[in-house]
Design a protein around this motif. Structure first.
Motif, mmCIF file in Angstrom:
data_model
loop_
_atom_site.group_PDB
_atom_site.id
_atom_site.type_symbol
_atom_site.label_atom_id
_atom_site.label_comp_id
_atom_site.label_asym_id
_atom_site.label_seq_id
_atom_site.Cartn_x
_atom_site.Cartn_y
_atom_site.Cartn_z
ATOM 1 N N GLU A 28 57.349 -28.174 40.220
ATOM 2 C CA GLU A 28 56.738 -27.901 38.874
ATOM 3 C C GLU A 28 55.601 -28.314 38.261
ATOM 4 O O GLU A 28 54.928 -27.742 37.430
ATOM 5 C CB GLU A 28 58.073 -28.620 38.070
ATOM 6 C CG GLU A 28 59.458 -28.355 38.368
ATOM 7 C CD GLU A 28 59.807 -26.933 37.639
ATOM 8 O OE1 GLU A 28 58.944 -26.314 37.068
ATOM 9 O OE2 GLU A 28 60.485 -26.219 38.396
ATOM 10 N N GLU A 29 55.063 -29.325 38.869
ATOM 11 C CA GLU A 29 53.670 -29.892 38.520
ATOM 12 C C GLU A 29 52.588 -28.809 39.041
ATOM 13 O O GLU A 29 51.785 -28.393 38.177
ATOM 14 C CB GLU A 29 53.324 -31.133 39.360
ATOM 15 C CG GLU A 29 51.780 -31.755 38.936
ATOM 16 C CD GLU A 29 51.694 -32.902 39.845
ATOM 17 O OE1 GLU A 29 50.607 -33.435 39.545
ATOM 18 O OE2 GLU A 29 52.540 -33.511 40.285
ATOM 19 N N ALA A 30 52.733 -28.132 40.104
ATOM 20 C CA ALA A 30 52.085 -26.848 40.565
ATOM 21 C C ALA A 30 52.200 -25.959 39.585
ATOM 22 O O ALA A 30 51.064 -25.108 39.386
ATOM 23 C CB ALA A 30 52.244 -26.599 41.953
ATOM 24 N N LEU A 31 53.408 -25.589 39.304
ATOM 25 C CA LEU A 31 53.418 -24.302 38.351
ATOM 26 C C LEU A 31 52.987 -24.632 36.915
ATOM 27 O O LEU A 31 52.315 -23.556 36.578
ATOM 28 C CB LEU A 31 54.986 -24.205 37.964
ATOM 29 C CG LEU A 31 55.638 -23.027 37.257
ATOM 30 C CD1 LEU A 31 55.279 -21.782 37.988
ATOM 31 C CD2 LEU A 31 57.104 -22.898 37.246
ATOM 32 N N SER A 32 52.644 -25.898 36.578
ATOM 33 C CA SER A 32 52.006 -26.432 35.384
ATOM 34 C C SER A 32 50.477 -25.952 35.391
ATOM 35 O O SER A 32 49.742 -25.872 34.484
ATOM 36 C CB SER A 32 52.336 -27.417 34.748
ATOM 37 O OG SER A 32 51.877 -28.458 35.635
ATOM 38 N N THR A 33 49.943 -25.987 36.754
ATOM 39 C CA THR A 33 48.470 -25.765 37.155
ATOM 40 C C THR A 33 48.272 -24.467 37.002
ATOM 41 O O THR A 33 46.950 -23.985 36.702
ATOM 42 C CB THR A 33 48.097 -26.604 38.192
ATOM 43 O OG1 THR A 33 48.448 -27.846 38.223
ATOM 44 C CG2 THR A 33 46.845 -26.250 38.582
ATOM 45 N N LEU A 34 49.132 -23.445 37.686
ATOM 46 C CA LEU A 34 48.737 -22.373 37.840
ATOM 47 C C LEU A 34 50.137 -21.526 37.466
ATOM 48 O O LEU A 34 51.122 -21.339 37.958
ATOM 49 C CB LEU A 34 48.616 -21.946 39.454
ATOM 50 C CG LEU A 34 47.779 -20.613 39.863
ATOM 51 C CD1 LEU A 34 46.329 -20.891 39.460
ATOM 52 C CD2 LEU A 34 47.964 -20.383 41.260
ATOM 53 N N GLY A 35 49.867 -20.682 36.321
ATOM 54 C CA GLY A 35 51.025 -19.902 35.753
ATOM 55 C C GLY A 35 51.581 -18.967 36.578
ATOM 56 O O GLY A 35 50.872 -18.339 37.524
ATOM 57 N N SER A 36 52.665 -18.425 36.384
ATOM 58 C CA SER A 36 53.276 -17.364 37.160
ATOM 59 C C SER A 36 53.352 -17.539 38.737
ATOM 60 O O SER A 36 53.342 -16.632 39.467
ATOM 61 C CB SER A 36 52.591 -15.985 36.793
ATOM 62 O OG SER A 36 51.403 -15.831 37.220
#
Length: 542
Positions: free
Chosen positions: A146-154
């Motif tokens: 989830e942290e990575a997802l917040s850094t790079l959308g989609s």
């Protein structure tokens, strides 16, 4: 006509199918990017490769699409190697050590539609994303984060794609000339250029490279490819390993000497692959720890010239045979491997050792020649020095996206190396054409000068370059990194050349530096050194 043989296309899918069918339980060891070790097997690699191909189908990634990877040597990267190519797409391995400008250029030039990447490179991908024109799917090679997802959308996650894929997915029927892999040159003297490998060329490369006088890999071997999977397909080792059913140990991100020593010892690796700078680091770790390598038997070394002193140290002190090889991105890469002939066993020991310092003989599928400035073929006498040219089943014909052939009028690729060949085809690379020093009309090999410097116990690494000279046009100088604890001085180092080369070939200066600039593939950037030190002799005269 009656009596013909059965035809089956030479595809990378046939390699992973063979490994899964007959070597299913053979272990694949993978050092994870975030730490720890994963253990899997060829059967699981195959199943996940099929799941990945199936997942790409569901994402509507078309046949022939380029799928980029920016990743370390690990099991997910191995699954991509087979799942993308055998699934009818093109695995585009990208060197993360390139500049952001080159990374943007390469990804856009290849028109990558998918970009797989390890967690290490998440910050870089975040910066690159706005400049990437064609990438539709960014895939983190991890479980959901989830942290990575917040850094790079989609963002998509590799493990989720694979989990929803079909382990029984059927490979598409492919013509063996279909593209399977794309590698770019390092672009040290211009924009990187793409080399597109077909399924046929990759399978033939694996067959030719794994002959008894080649890498000679079998199902009994445990392999450590330290050469990155983003560097010319890790020299084809993943494909050779699948063909042979060998055990693979994938080292992940930590390639320092201490980490490699630990991995070699704990995993009982007997065959390794890497560039000379890697083995310099391992040699330092061995010396500082006093350790030995009881299982390691041989290592193949390429990418740049292998110092003879390193060959001697590993053989005499650790019982490991370093085997010189030569190749380049444009040759997939294996061109030659240094294995002796039967007649060489009758020679005195010192002569046998001298032969092992060369780059070796062409494997089946490769032809070499040297030519003079007018393009005339020179004799294979071990003395006639000229431009090295190559042709063969896995040699580039034209670069990716280019309409122009990369070959001479009679169908040979000019490597940019200056070399000699002897009557048995043994290749000695004298220098790169752009690096060789021409002093007073005579050539001086930077490779020879560097080997002598590195053999000195007080020197950890060295580079020889041409410096401008008012009388001789060019003269050699050395840029040297002292070994830890060394206090060697210029006069002592230059005196060490006496009797080893002609007097006029001895460098005019030895300059000590903290580090040497390295390319993304572990080669010294001599163009930078020439820019910085090329006028040093003129400055000395002022």
């Amino acid at each position: 006509m009656r009596g013909q043989m059965m035809y089956q296309a030479l595809t990378t899918g046939s390699l992973i199918d063979h490994a899964a069918r007959y070597h299913a339980g053979t272990e694949i060891v993978s050092v994870a990017t975030k730490g720890g070790v994963e253990r899997t097997c060829w059967a699981d690699i195959s199943a996940n490769a099929r799941r990945l191909a199936s997942a790409l189908d569901h994402l509507d990634v078309p046949a022939g699409a380029r799928c980029g990877t920016i990743a370390w040597n690990n099991r997910r990267h191995l699954e991509i190697y087979f799942g993308v190519g055998a699934g009818g797409r093109v695995t585009h391995t990208i060197n993360p050590r390139l500049s952001p400008e080159h990374l943007i250029y390469i990804i856009n030039d290849a028109a990558d539609e998918v970009l797989f990447f390890d967690h290490t490179f998440l910050p870089s991908i975040h910066q690159l994303q706005p400049h990437l024109k064609t990438v539709k799917h960014f895939v983190l090679m991890d479980p959901r984060d989830e942290e990575a997802l917040s850094t790079l959308g989609s963002l998509k996650f590799f493990d989720e794609l694979v989990a929803h894929g079909d382990a029984q997915h059927a490979w598409p029927e492919l013509d063996e000339t279909t593209p399977a892999a794309l590698c770019y040159t390092s672009g040290t003297t211009g924009k990187p250029k793409g080399v597109l490998n077909s399924h046929r060329s990759l399978v033939l490369h694996a067959l030719g490279g794994n002959q008894p006088d080649g890498t000679c890999i079998s199902a009994r071997d445990s392999l450590l490819p330290v050469v990155p999977m983003f560097h010319v397909n890790a020299w084809g080792i993943p494909f050779i390993a699948a063909m042979a059913g060998a055990r693979l140990v994938l080292p992940g991100p930590n390639l320092d000497g201490d980490s490699l020593l630990k991995l070699l010892t704990e995993e009982k690796v007997n065959v390794a692959f890497g560039v000379p700078t890697i083995w310099m680091g391992l040699m330092a770790a061995l010396k500082s720890s006093g350790a030995q390598l009881p299982d390691l038997e041989r290592s193949f070394v390429g990418g740049t010239a292998l110092p003879p002193s390193m060959i001697n140290t590993f053989r005499d002190d650790y019982g490991v045979e370093l085997i010189h090889a030569w190749g380049m991105t444009e040759t997939t890469p294996i061109g030659t491997i240094n294995m002796p002939l039967r007649k060489h066993s009758e020679l005195p020991l010192e002569q046998q050792r001298e032969i092992r310092h060369a780059q070796g003989r062409p494997i089946f599928g490769v032809e070499l020649r040297v030519v003079d400035a007018e393009g005339n073929t020179l004799p294979n006498d071990g003395e006639s020095q000229g431009s090295l040219q190559v042709r063969g089943h896995w040699v580039v014909e034209c670069y990716y996206g280019s309409k122009e052939h990369a070959l001479t009028d009679d169908g040979w690729f000019d490597t940019g190396d200056i070399a000699t060949l002897d009557e048995n085809g043994y290749l000695v690379i004298r220098d790169r054409a752009k690096d060789i020093i021409k002093s007073g009309g005579e050539w001086i090999s930077t490779v020879d000068l560097e080997n002598i410097a590195i053999a000195h116990p007080g020197i950890a690494n060295a580079a020889a370059i041409a410096a401008r000279h008012p009388r001789w046009d060019e003269r050699p100088i050395l840029l040297c990194v002292r070994a830890q604890g060394s206090s060697v001085e210029e006069s002592e180092l230059l005196a060490n050349y006496e009797g080893k080369v002609a007097k006029w070939q001895i460098p005019d200066r030895a300059v000590f530096v903290d580090t040497l600039p390295m390319s993304a593939t572990g080669k010294v950037l001599k163009n930078r050194l020439r820019d910085e030190y090329g006028q040093i002799l003129a400055e000395d005269r002022e």
